[in-house]
Motif scaffolding. Structure first.
Motif, mmCIF file in Angstrom:
data_model
loop_
_atom_site.group_PDB
_atom_site.id
_atom_site.type_symbol
_atom_site.label_atom_id
_atom_site.label_comp_id
_atom_site.label_asym_id
_atom_site.label_seq_id
_atom_site.Cartn_x
_atom_site.Cartn_y
_atom_site.Cartn_z
ATOM 1 N N LEU A 295 29.930 39.299 47.598
ATOM 2 C CA LEU A 295 28.666 39.211 48.327
ATOM 3 C C LEU A 295 27.497 38.813 47.437
ATOM 4 O O LEU A 295 26.552 38.159 47.888
ATOM 5 N N ALA A 296 27.540 39.256 46.170
ATOM 6 C CA ALA A 296 26.457 38.948 45.222
ATOM 7 C C ALA A 296 27.093 38.455 43.927
ATOM 8 O O ALA A 296 27.135 39.164 42.923
ATOM 9 N N PRO A 297 27.624 37.243 43.934
ATOM 10 C CA PRO A 297 28.411 36.768 42.788
ATOM 11 C C PRO A 297 27.633 36.665 41.485
ATOM 12 O O PRO A 297 28.239 36.571 40.419
ATOM 13 N N GLU A 298 26.317 36.729 41.556
ATOM 14 C CA GLU A 298 25.524 36.633 40.330
ATOM 15 C C GLU A 298 25.293 37.996 39.670
ATOM 16 O O GLU A 298 24.822 38.065 38.533
ATOM 17 N N ARG A 299 25.639 39.103 40.360
ATOM 18 C CA ARG A 299 25.357 40.428 39.793
ATOM 19 C C ARG A 299 26.415 41.478 40.135
ATOM 20 O O ARG A 299 26.247 42.651 39.826
ATOM 21 N N GLY A 300 27.502 41.084 40.755
ATOM 22 C CA GLY A 300 28.528 42.047 41.126
ATOM 23 C C GLY A 300 29.647 42.149 40.094
ATOM 24 O O GLY A 300 30.283 41.151 39.738
ATOM 25 N N TRP A 301 29.889 43.355 39.573
ATOM 26 C CA TRP A 301 30.952 43.638 38.610
ATOM 27 C C TRP A 301 32.002 44.502 39.316
ATOM 28 O O TRP A 301 31.653 45.347 40.136
ATOM 29 N N HIS A 302 33.261 44.318 38.976
ATOM 30 C CA HIS A 302 34.333 45.006 39.695
ATOM 31 C C HIS A 302 35.284 45.671 38.705
ATOM 32 O O HIS A 302 35.693 45.046 37.718
ATOM 33 N N VAL A 303 35.636 46.932 38.985
ATOM 34 C CA VAL A 303 36.577 47.690 38.143
ATOM 35 C C VAL A 303 37.648 48.294 39.034
ATOM 36 O O VAL A 303 37.334 48.908 40.062
ATOM 37 N N SER A 304 38.908 48.114 38.672
ATOM 38 C CA SER A 304 40.003 48.726 39.420
ATOM 39 C C SER A 304 41.148 49.016 38.466
ATOM 40 O O SER A 304 41.078 48.716 37.268
ATOM 41 N N SER A 305 42.220 49.603 38.993
ATOM 42 C CA SER A 305 43.369 49.949 38.162
ATOM 43 C C SER A 305 44.588 50.105 39.053
ATOM 44 O O SER A 305 44.502 49.963 40.279
ATOM 45 N N ILE A 306 45.729 50.427 38.444
ATOM 46 C CA ILE A 306 46.947 50.700 39.205
ATOM 47 C C ILE A 306 47.217 52.194 39.293
ATOM 48 O O ILE A 306 48.285 52.610 39.728
ATOM 49 N N SER A 307 46.230 53.017 38.905
ATOM 50 C CA SER A 307 46.459 54.467 38.817
ATOM 51 C C SER A 307 46.677 55.135 40.161
ATOM 52 O O SER A 307 47.344 56.165 40.238
ATOM 53 N N LYS A 308 46.100 54.584 41.248
ATOM 54 C CA LYS A 308 46.258 55.199 42.569
ATOM 55 C C LYS A 308 47.189 54.392 43.468
ATOM 56 O O LYS A 308 47.320 54.715 44.652
ATOM 57 N N THR A 309 47.798 53.351 42.907
ATOM 58 C CA THR A 309 48.718 52.539 43.703
ATOM 59 C C THR A 309 50.137 52.566 43.166
ATOM 60 O O THR A 309 51.095 52.607 43.939
ATOM 61 N N LEU A 310 50.293 52.581 41.833
ATOM 62 C CA LEU A 310 51.632 52.618 41.249
ATOM 63 C C LEU A 310 51.817 53.794 40.304
ATOM 64 O O LEU A 310 52.688 54.633 40.512
#
Length: 467
Positions: A295-310
């Motif tokens: 939605l805001a490609p100039e200021r959006g940072w994303h963090v995820s992991s596999i800790s709750k999926t695998l």
């Protein structure tokens, strides 16, 4: 309090307010006054001790500043929960209670995933890694060597609305918390930066901010997340550089931010040049709306992991920057830790690209949903926020219970959970609520037994802490 002061103060030299404060302090240290106990009103204790109300008020004020007491408007003064150290020893707290078929103890402190085949798959992948190119075990990692695993991550995340994404945008991290830290290292620049979080939020935001010597400021929230009006007001008062949000699964309440709310936050962030760091580590189901990065490609940072999926055991996570900042984020990681160990990176590639992995993630999600339904069947008569795709439930306690006292009572019953206090800033206010995580390491029967014990506690609050 009657057992502490039958008639008057202890005989000692010094100002009377100091004697009052010292007496309460020692009573707390000696467990005569436990967390959650309500102290007498100022005038009542002053009358009992034959001293002025101002003397008692000053003693209460000193202990409140020390963090030993907490005052709640309209309710009174209570013994406060102990302050958390900068780096909370969460590992020993989780291991304190064993989970096995011979023990009634059940840890509901953090989600524990069921094994639906991941263990066998990981062992198989490890065997392949062990037979891999010997150079993998003898050289420093390089950016080019990680291209295959970064591409595997892009494929793994392909069903998420993250905006334009390719392998060069992926930064591999040691779990989600490591991802937050490397993003902070990239974003925060001032000698004393300011980071915003929701009033109730994942404690790791605060921990990461404090490691960067940032001032962490809470923003009021409602059921849809950050309050736009409160955010705009705080940004007019501070020079905050970033805000941490969890729009898909708000931790600990389990709420989410709809598209309209996300757009309101983005409008304010653009007005004040605020970076938006999205923590997506708790989402197990499909995304409800486009990410802030999309939605805001100039200021959006994303963090995820596999800790709750695998599995959380491998400590593998992913950080993604706005496209024009990908190089900055990559350099922060490379300068900080060079990258994942090559054998771990290769294991991640094999695991994520395996044709069974996606189905296993769906099976984990379905199995955790069974535990959620057991919790709802047992506790649904109370104020419970839940979703079958979220590995915890948020329980607002009924009248008669305070969060810290309920957590202690639950632990005496062999059940470990997390009080709302653990998700509030040190100077913030927490509701009387607890987060109950799902534990796929125990059978549904054991889990149901734990839920029924919690229900019995909820039905029978102890008289000494009733409100």
């Amino acid at each position: 309090m009657d057992t502490i002061w039958p008639t008057d103060l202890p005989k000692s030299k010094g100002p009377k307010y100091t004697l009052v404060a010292d007496t309460i302090r020692k009573a707390i240290e000696n467990k005569q006054l436990e967390v959650g106990v309500k102290l007498p009103p100022v005038r009542e204790l002053a009358y009992r001790l034959q001293i002025t109300p101002g003397t008692v008020a000053r003693a209460y004020s000193i202990l409140t500043e020390e963090g030993l007491l907490q005052a709640e408007v309209g309710r009174g003064t209570f013994v406060a929960p102990p302050k958390m150290p900068l780096l909370d020893d969460v590992w020993s707290r989780q291991l304190h209670l064993r989970d096995d078929k011979y023990d009634a103890n059940v840890s509901l402190f953090s989600p524990r995933l069921p094994d639906v085949g991941q263990v066998s798959l990981i062992r198989s992948c490890l065997a392949k890694v062990a037979q891999g190119d010997p150079k993998m075990f003898m050289n420093y990692p390089t950016r080019d060597a990680y291209l295959p695993v970064r591409q595997a991550v892009v494929d793994w995340l392909s069903d998420l609305p993250l905006g334009a994404l390719n392998a060069d945008d992926i930064v591999l991290t040691h779990g989600g918390q490591s991802g937050l830290c490397v993003v902070f290292q990239t974003v925060l620049r001032d000698p004393k930066p300011v980071v915003l979080v929701e009033d109730l939020s994942y404690a790791g935001f605060r921990r990461a901010g404090e490691l960067m010597r940032a001032e962490v400021v809470g923003v009021k929230m409602d059921k849809w997340g950050i309050s736009p009006d409160a955010l705009d007001h705080i940004l007019r008062q501070t020079r905050a550089q970033a805000i941490c949000v969890s729009p898909e699964v708000q931790n600990p309440t389990g709420g989410h931010s709809p598209l309209e709310r996300r757009n309101e936050v983005i409008e304010i962030a653009r007005r004040h040049d605020l970076q938006i760091i999205e923590d997506d580590c708790y989402r197990m189901g499909e995304a409800r709306a486009p990410s802030y990065r999309a939605l805001a490609p100039e200021r959006g940072w994303h963090v995820s992991s596999i800790s709750k999926t695998l599995t959380p055991a491998l400590r593998v996570g992913f950080a993604i920057a706005p496209r024009e900042r990908s190089g900055d984020l990559r350099r922060s990681a490379e300068y900080g830790y060079f990258g994942l160990a090559q054998p771990l990176a290769e294991l991640t590639r094999l695991l994520l690209s395996h044709p069974q992995s996606r189905q296993m993630a769906r099976d984990v999600r379905a199995k955790m949903g069974e535990y959620v339904r057991v919790a709802v069947n047992a506790l649904g008569g109370f104020n419970l926020n839940w979703d079958p795709d979220i590995p915890f439930v948020w329980l607002s306690l009924p009248s008669g219970w305070r969060a810290a006292a309920f957590s202690r009572a639950a632990e005496r019953e062999g059940i470990q959970l997390r009080s709302a206090d653990e998700f509030a800033l040190r100077d913030g206010r927490a509701p009387n609520a607890v987060r109950i995580a799902m534990n796929g390491h125990v059978s549904l029967k054991q889990f149901e037994s734990a839920m029924l014990r919690l229900r019995a506690l909820l039905d029978n609050p102890p008289e000494q802490i009733s409100v």
